[in-house]
Scaffold this active site. Structure first.
Site, PDB file in Angstrom:
ATOM      1  N   GLY A  97      28.205  25.665  29.724  1.00  0.00           N
ATOM      2  CA  GLY A  97      28.629  26.981  29.053  1.00  0.00           C
ATOM      3  C   GLY A  97      29.866  27.697  29.332  1.00  0.00           C
ATOM      4  CB  SER A 127      30.288  41.951  32.220  1.00  0.00           C
ATOM      5  OG  SER A 127      31.256  41.011  31.322  1.00  0.00           O
ATOM      6  CB  ALA A 155      18.900  30.204  13.620  1.00  0.00           C
ATOM      7  N   GLY A 156      20.495  32.342  16.380  1.00  0.00           N
ATOM      8  CA  GLY A 156      20.762  33.783  16.269  1.00  0.00           C
ATOM      9  C   GLY A 156      22.454  33.905  16.351  1.00  0.00           C
ATOM     10  N   GLY A 157      22.803  35.030  16.893  1.00  0.00           N
ATOM     11  CA  GLY A 157      24.391  35.289  16.854  1.00  0.00           C
ATOM     12  C   GLY A 157      25.271  34.293  17.455  1.00  0.00           C
ATOM     13  CB  ALA A 158      24.955  32.432  20.584  1.00  0.00           C
ATOM     14  CG  ASP A 201      31.083  34.862  20.471  1.00  0.00           C
ATOM     15  OD1 ASP A 201      31.662  34.867  21.706  1.00  0.00           O
ATOM     16  OD2 ASP A 201      30.212  35.548  20.167  1.00  0.00           O
ATOM     17  CB  VAL A 242      25.688  28.444  24.341  1.00  0.00           C
ATOM     18  CG1 VAL A 242      26.094  29.860  24.334  1.00  0.00           C
ATOM     19  CG2 VAL A 242      26.224  27.473  23.253  1.00  0.00           C
ATOM     20  CE  LYS A 265      28.370  38.586  20.851  1.00  0.00           C
ATOM     21  NZ  LYS A 265      28.222  37.470  21.323  1.00  0.00           N
ATOM     22  CB  THR A 282      28.280  41.502  24.253  1.00  0.00           C
ATOM     23  OG1 THR A 282      27.606  40.189  24.124  1.00  0.00           O
ATOM     24  CG2 THR A 282      27.739  42.331  25.262  1.00  0.00           C
TER      25      THR A 282
END
Length: 310
Positions: free
Chosen positions: A263, A32, A149-152, A124, A240, A88, A84
């Site tokens: 992104g 990361s 349509a997920g978390g992001a 986010d 993203v 989340k 993350t």
């Protein structure tokens, strides 16, 4: 589980008194970029801060371990943690309080320990909105297509509608998930502001912009999320994915002359807002962006982390 909790405590034990203890919990986060982003900006502001990674894969624990890890961090004197994939949503039940936006999204990427309480935030969505405002100023927002349509995707959709998008059409391989997100958005922002898309080609032909929030284009998931023939010069594109920074979608959009937002801005701005929540100090986001650019130039694309997508 005890070894994971021990890792939290050991990190705290090595810190000097007065150090702001922070970190990241998630799976596959070994490389990361969050630690250098946070620690370098802290040094430049004269803040004594350390930022550690707690990789669920390396610790060999499931996403549900986030609860015990949070408890251990709070008891060890941490100021906060970033959260993350895949935690989340799971983390929400372990918190004492949620910011309004985190509650609306039912997703948290930043936890701050305040007065013995664990408070969840979501940076986010605001990171995306700020990136859109600065990276694609004054683009038309009448109709936007969202892939994912997920978390992001949920965070991005919230950011788009908060920024004034007239209508967001949500597409996902899981049609039920797209419908669920669209219904939640319409309840929050008003009837007609969001819908689940049915015909991607038709939606794009009438859209002002396209936002991509799926893993397609990552080093491990190469490819285009939409046929290149559906892109056009007057359709702006926001990505993203930031590993690699120039995805196949970004390249294809630039090739047809479209305005493009990669992104990187979302990654930097969500980190900057988390930093402010942890420290109470206002970071220099432009300086963090320059540092991020340097890091992504020297970090192999396949090693860049999933700090946003889930």
């Amino acid at each position: 589980m005890s070894s994971a909790v021990d890792a939290i405590r050991a990190h705290a034990a090595r810190a000097t008194p007065g150090t702001v203890l922070t970190g990241l919990i998630g799976a596959g986060i070994g490389p990361s970029l969050s630690p250098p982003l946070h620690e370098t900006e802290a040094r430049r502001l004269g803040v004594d801060l350390v930022y550690a990674r707690f990789d669920l894969d390396e610790l060999d624990v499931p996403a549900t371990a986030v609860g015990p890890l949070l408890t251990a961090a709070r008891e060890a004197g941490y100021r906060g943690l970033n959260i993350t994939h895949p935690c989340k949503q799971v983390v929400v039940e372990h918190l004492d309080e949620l910011s309004p936006d985190a509650a609306a999204l039912a997703a948290v990427n930043t936890v701050v320990f305040e007065g013995g309480r664990a408070v969840g935030h979501n940076t986010d969505w605001s990171g995306f909105a700020r990136g859109l405002r600065t990276g694609l100023p004054e683009v038309a927002l009448g109709s936007v297509v969202l892939l994912g349509a997920g978390g992001a995707g949920a965070a991005v959709a919230h950011g788009l509608l908060t920024a004034g998008a007239g209508r967001v059409q949500v597409f996902d391989l899981d049609a039920g998930r797209a419908t669920e997100l669209a219904v939640a958005l319409a309840d929050r922002f008003g009837a007609g502001r969001a819908s689940a898309g049915a015909d991607l080609e038709a939606a794009l032909s009438a859209a002002d912009g396209l936002v991509h929030a799926t893993p397609t284009g990552m080093a491990a998931h190469p490819g285009l999320p939409v046929p290149a023939g559906l892109l056009r010069p007057d359709l702006w594109i926001a990505e993203v994915v930031y590993r690699p920074l120039e995805t196949e979608l970004v390249r294809a959009a630039r090739a047809v002359g479209a305005r493009v937002l990669d992104g990187g801005r979302m990654a930097v701005f969500q980190a900057a807002e988390a930093f402010a929540l942890f420290t109470g100090a206002e970071p220099d986001a432009a300086r963090m962006a320059r540092h991020f650019a340097t890091l992504t130039e020297t970090t192999p694309a396949e090693r860049q982390p999933a700090d946003v997508l889930d």
